[in-house]
Design a protein around this motif. Sequence first.
Motif, mmCIF file in Angstrom:
data_model
loop_
_atom_site.group_PDB
_atom_site.id
_atom_site.type_symbol
_atom_site.label_atom_id
_atom_site.label_comp_id
_atom_site.label_asym_id
_atom_site.label_seq_id
_atom_site.Cartn_x
_atom_site.Cartn_y
_atom_site.Cartn_z
ATOM 1 N N ASN A 238 -17.198 16.273 20.610
ATOM 2 C CA ASN A 238 -16.608 14.974 21.044
ATOM 3 C C ASN A 238 -15.559 15.239 22.042
ATOM 4 O OD1 ASN A 238 -18.223 13.761 19.053
ATOM 5 N ND2 ASN A 238 -16.672 13.780 17.574
ATOM 6 N N LYS B 219 -16.708 15.855 35.582
ATOM 7 C CA LYS B 219 -18.195 16.256 35.148
ATOM 8 C C LYS B 219 -18.706 17.055 36.310
ATOM 9 C CE LYS B 219 -20.102 14.022 31.261
ATOM 10 N NZ LYS B 219 -20.272 12.638 30.770
ATOM 11 N N GLU C 41 -22.658 23.852 30.097
ATOM 12 C CA GLU C 41 -22.261 24.565 28.846
ATOM 13 C C GLU C 41 -21.091 25.464 29.393
ATOM 14 O OE1 GLU C 41 -25.997 24.649 25.813
ATOM 15 O OE2 GLU C 41 -25.892 26.370 27.164
ATOM 16 N N LYS D 146 -21.130 23.294 24.028
ATOM 17 C CA LYS D 146 -21.400 22.273 25.019
ATOM 18 C C LYS D 146 -19.856 21.334 24.557
ATOM 19 C CE LYS D 146 -25.918 20.708 26.150
ATOM 20 N NZ LYS D 146 -27.083 19.954 25.650
ATOM 21 N N ALA D 147 -19.400 20.723 25.310
ATOM 22 C CA ALA D 147 -18.037 19.962 25.154
ATOM 23 C C ALA D 147 -18.499 18.626 24.277
ATOM 24 C CB ALA D 147 -17.493 19.420 26.477
ATOM 25 N N GLU D 148 -19.565 18.114 24.687
ATOM 26 C CA GLU D 148 -20.128 16.913 24.021
ATOM 27 C C GLU D 148 -20.234 17.052 22.356
ATOM 28 O OE1 GLU D 148 -21.113 17.712 27.696
ATOM 29 O OE2 GLU D 148 -23.147 17.278 26.987
ATOM 30 N N ASP D 149 -20.857 18.382 22.231
ATOM 31 C CA ASP D 149 -20.966 18.551 20.852
ATOM 32 C C ASP D 149 -19.664 18.557 19.833
ATOM 33 O OD1 ASP D 149 -23.647 21.390 21.050
ATOM 34 O OD2 ASP D 149 -23.679 19.103 21.226
ATOM 35 N N ASP E 57 -15.944 10.976 34.036
ATOM 36 C CA ASP E 57 -17.148 11.221 35.228
ATOM 37 C C ASP E 57 -16.682 11.807 36.402
ATOM 38 O OD1 ASP E 57 -18.604 7.870 34.302
ATOM 39 O OD2 ASP E 57 -18.845 10.120 33.574
ATOM 40 N N GLU F 128 -14.335 14.599 25.491
ATOM 41 C CA GLU F 128 -14.707 13.768 26.576
ATOM 42 C C GLU F 128 -14.137 14.098 27.982
ATOM 43 O OE1 GLU F 128 -14.027 9.874 23.854
ATOM 44 O OE2 GLU F 128 -13.509 9.556 26.029
ATOM 45 N N TYR G 110 -8.040 16.004 26.779
ATOM 46 C CA TYR G 110 -9.409 16.625 26.279
ATOM 47 C C TYR G 110 -9.475 17.094 24.666
ATOM 48 C CZ TYR G 110 -10.142 16.687 31.327
ATOM 49 O OH TYR G 110 -10.131 16.205 32.638
#
Lengths: 184, 316
Positions: free
Chosen positions: A158, A166, A172, A153-156, A163, A160, A85
């Motif tokens: 990068n 998730k 958040e 937010k993890a996506e902010d 699925d 990953e 991660y």
Amino acid sequence: MKKLTFLLAVVLLFCVSGFAQQYKTREGNIYFNPNKNQQSKEYAALSKEATAILKVETSEVALLVPMKSFHFNNALLEEHFNENYLHTNKFPNGTFKGKLIGFSKSMLEKDGEYKFSSEGTVELHGVTKPFKAPVVLTVKNKVATFYCSFKIKAEDFNIEIPDLVKPKLAAETPLEATIPFKLN
Amino acid sequence: MKKLLILLVAGISLSQLAVAQDDLLGELEKEDSAIVKENITAATFKSTRVINMHSVEMTGLHNMQFMIIHHFGALWDNNENFGGNMGRLFGMNSGIANTYMSFDYTPAKWLNLGLAFAGNGALEGTAKFKLMRQQTGQKNYPVSIAWVSTMNYNTSKKVTAPNDFEPNKFTFMNQLLIARKISEKFSLQLNPSWVHYNVVPYGYNHSNEVFSIGAGGRFKITNKEAITFEYSRQLNMYKDITDKTGEVITYAPDLISLGFDWDTGGHVFQFFFSNSYHASNIYQLSANTKKDNFGQWCMGFNLNRSYSMKKTVAVH
């Protein structure tokens, strides 16, 4: 007169360095619990090795946390955190630098609880993002503890999340930073 | 002249302030890089087993691991027709399944203790010692070293018949594991082993000790998937062994396994093909029967799940 000017110059220089009063700590705590169900601490992690500097006159603050200092209850999860991660071999540190808006030097001189906010930039996993969050300062027994609760937010950054994982995580991730400075 | 001096002083003081402002984070970063850290190599293998053999990896501190190792029957039965073989589902539905179920716990960073049901009425106790961890930084060690000691107790009285002597039921195995994470994608391990039988059938040149040397490794394909392999060669006690009935057998000295690891997030699923049906390392390394072709190999899988037993992260 020249001697006086020279003396004044030296004193002025000393005053300038004196103004740059800084407090440092190596015992900052950062805690986060990414679980969707916040009652469960199964995926929670804690680092007790965040370092921080506070420059009193300008209300500036910087913080650095070695990502490998985050420890989890489950060893496999800690391994995934580092290898899959956050890629901690590539991005060893998470940092924050910014200003405390509404902070004043006088707060450090009297015991009590003070509320203001912090604003700056966070660098995590190689991505830099702006940051803004409320801060609570507690001054007691010659220790100034800054507490900041915020979400990322993890996506902010990068990061990953597969699925399969998730649905178990909150959208958040809430984090809590507790940074104590010893006031001399 | 006076004005120039004042201007100069003002200029120097202002520039001092400016430099100090930008460098707060720089100061922390400089201090952080000045500390020589311990870079301990993590995840040489994703599981505590390479395929059948133990790997240098240990279950995490204060974590308990539950593991199942399953060996099915032969992939293809030459005495069966096509329909019969399809029904056997490549050994999964053949009626033969050797299962190894274990629980192991790591009470200290260097020690792991396990208890297992090794199949066919045998119980095994294992102790794994982490002797060296591969690392750079403060100390430089090129390899990770571990030692595994296994004690196997066969509960069946048929093993010791006709005199039912308790010590006859014990067999021991000791292995030295030396591994190196050569790159992010490739890890290699060597494992010399020594199996000790408390009792062996009488036979000329029979020994209670069986030695073997082996190697294993894994190639990571993605973060979640890897290809694994293992090869062990028995060095003695495989040719013309008389068993209890007086029959003479020759065992197969080569133990070969090929596998595929799949990390699903919560556990690691290890799937493999092996030329040994035995569930316990002891019999894999000393009593492996000869297989004539790949059809006589078997399929198997390892499943493991670990649980943390102690809360190291304080509850907020």
